[in-house]
Design an enzyme around this catalytic site. Structure first.
Site, PDB file in Angstrom:
ATOM      1  N   PRO A 128       0.758  -1.418  -0.097  1.00  0.00           N
ATOM      2  CG  PRO A 128      -0.895  -1.662   1.383  1.00  0.00           C
ATOM      3  CD  PRO A 128       0.284  -2.232   1.125  1.00  0.00           C
ATOM      4  N   GLY A 131       5.260   1.221  -3.782  1.00  0.00           N
ATOM      5  CA  GLY A 131       4.959   0.796  -5.117  1.00  0.00           C
ATOM      6  C   GLY A 131       6.230   0.915  -5.825  1.00  0.00           C
ATOM      7  CB  SER A 132       8.144   3.728  -7.528  1.00  0.00           C
ATOM      8  OG  SER A 132       7.130   3.705  -8.634  1.00  0.00           O
ATOM      9  CB  ILE A 157      -1.743  -9.292  -5.443  1.00  0.00           C
ATOM     10  CG1 ILE A 157      -0.972  -8.537  -4.404  1.00  0.00           C
ATOM     11  CG2 ILE A 157      -1.096 -10.466  -5.808  1.00  0.00           C
ATOM     12  CD1 ILE A 157       0.504  -8.071  -4.973  1.00  0.00           C
ATOM     13  N   GLY A 339     -15.691   9.499 -32.612  1.00  0.00           N
ATOM     14  CA  GLY A 339     -16.426  10.504 -32.496  1.00  0.00           C
ATOM     15  C   GLY A 339     -17.485  10.066 -31.334  1.00  0.00           C
ATOM     16  CD  GLU A 363       5.045  -6.910 -15.102  1.00  0.00           C
ATOM     17  OE1 GLU A 363       5.934  -7.139 -15.523  1.00  0.00           O
ATOM     18  OE2 GLU A 363       3.812  -7.787 -15.355  1.00  0.00           O
TER      19      GLU A 363
END
Length: 379
Positions: A128, A131-132, A157, A339, A363
């Site tokens: 949580p 991330g990176s 996940i 459109g 990823e």
């Protein structure tokens, strides 16, 4: 370099198109609306050998290389990005991690079940709050005799609820230490291991995304992949291959969005002419086709290098960065060409548009890819 399918690639492409027309297209919008993960489809893909594309035949896989793998993902993603994403995550991450770093006993135990989709696989790195910044993970495994006791949570996940087995990377050392994390294989039903909240997503809605929860989960040391402390290093190597799969996913979504827009532009008439005859539309199609071709070249170059055992750190990041951004641009222009109808669920443009965005995030975000590429070129 001629971008031309081999006989194996042609066979796989034809097989996927035929399968998709019969088993995916009729129900994909129903799955999208209900966010249903269609497990039966993946069991059927397993029977076709597409859930163990890279797994050697002695472990029940197809024994193909990355060119065939990229082809399979792209052809699936042309039809439905969700199915392409789940197939790629199962192959590249969980199955791929065990294939690359498991010992012989672990390979014999898990790969035959995963390669045939008897079991669905999950892979957990993201948390949580990390991330990176995966090195700051807070899910911790503490040694206790012949076991490790795991506490914490993973999120975003793929197959977190449905998966029969998960490869998870957790902290066994100091925060921020790249050698302070370890990979474990954990089976569904292990006490203290459960699925948490399922995400309500913008796109890729038929690909299941949930939390994984660990509460005093005791995992035997025999479930460690490789050695203690190698988990993060393993994960980065797994992601090098995983980025090729996301590039392929992006490529397929872009191709699907382009083909739908191209066909519509020839059929839709305004001012007594098909809209494709107007330069404003024709030039959009020209840009889309050119960018797709460039994305394909980068993706297949990375796949070819991976097949030859070369380092693909930079090339996989380039392919993933460019193909994912192209996918978003092409899907966006696809909606524009349709459109007002592009904004409705009666036509495919809106789904490609929603699905494409995940490719720039999953990823490794586009920003992380630029970090990887810049480090490589500045060495």
């Amino acid at each position: 370099m001629e971008l031309k399918y081999t006989e194996n690639q042609r066979m796989i492409a034809d097989m996927v198109r035929d399968f998709g027309a019969k088993h995916i297209k009729p129900k994909m919008m129903q799955w999208d609306e209900s966010q249903e993960f269609p497990v039966e489809v993946f069991k059927q893909l397993g029977e076709l050998g597409l859930m163990g594309v890279l797994v050697p035949t002695e472990y029940g896989g197809s024994g193909f290389g990355y060119l065939e793998y990229v082809t399979a993902i792209a052809e699936l993603a042309k039809i439905d990005g969700s199915i392409g994403l789940s197939m790629a995550a199962h192959n590249s991450l969980c199955t791929g991690h065990i294939l690359q770093f498991g010992n012989e006993e672990q390979k014999q135990k898990y790969l035959p079940k995963l390669a045939t989709a008897q079991w669905i696989g999950a892979w957990g790195l993201t948390e949580p709050n990390t991330g990176s910044d995966a090195g700051n993970m807070r899910t911790v495994a503490v040694e206790d005799g012949d076991y490790y006791v795991i506490n914490g949570a993973k999120n975003f996940i793929t197959h977190g609820k449905t998966g029969n087995v998960a490869v998870v990377i957790v902290r066994t050392g100091e925060v921020g230490d790249s050698h302070g994390m370890t990979a474990f294989v954990i089976e569904k039903g292990t006490p203290g291991f459960s699925a948490g909240r399922k995400e309500d997503k913008l796109g890729m809605r038929a690909s299941e995304t949930t939390e994984l929860i660990f509460q005093d989960c005791r995992v035997h040391k025999s479930q460690i992949l490789g050695n203690v402390g190698e988990g993060f290093i393993q994960a980065m190597k797994v992601l090098d291959g995983g980025r090729i799969s996301i590039a392929a996913l992006s490529l397929g979504i872009a191709q699907g969005a382009f083909e739908a827009a191209l066909q519509y532009s020839k059929e839709r008439s305004q001012f007594n002419k098909p809209i494709s005859s107007f330069q404003g539309i024709a030039f959009k199609l020209a840009d889309m086709a050119t960018e797709i071709e460039a994305a394909a070249l980068l993706t297949y170059q990375a796949a070819d290098m991976k097949n030859r055992g070369l380092n693909v750190n930079k090339e996989s990041a380039m392919a993933k960065l460019y193909a994912s951004e192209v996918s978003v641009r092409v899907a966006n222009e696809g909606v524009q060409i349709f459109g007002g109808y592009g904004f409705t669920k009666d036509y495919p443009a809106e789904k490609y548009y929603r699905d494409a965005k995940l490719c720039t995030i999953g990823e490794g975000t586009s920003e992380i890819q630029k970090l990887v590429i810049s480090r490589a070129v500045l060495k």
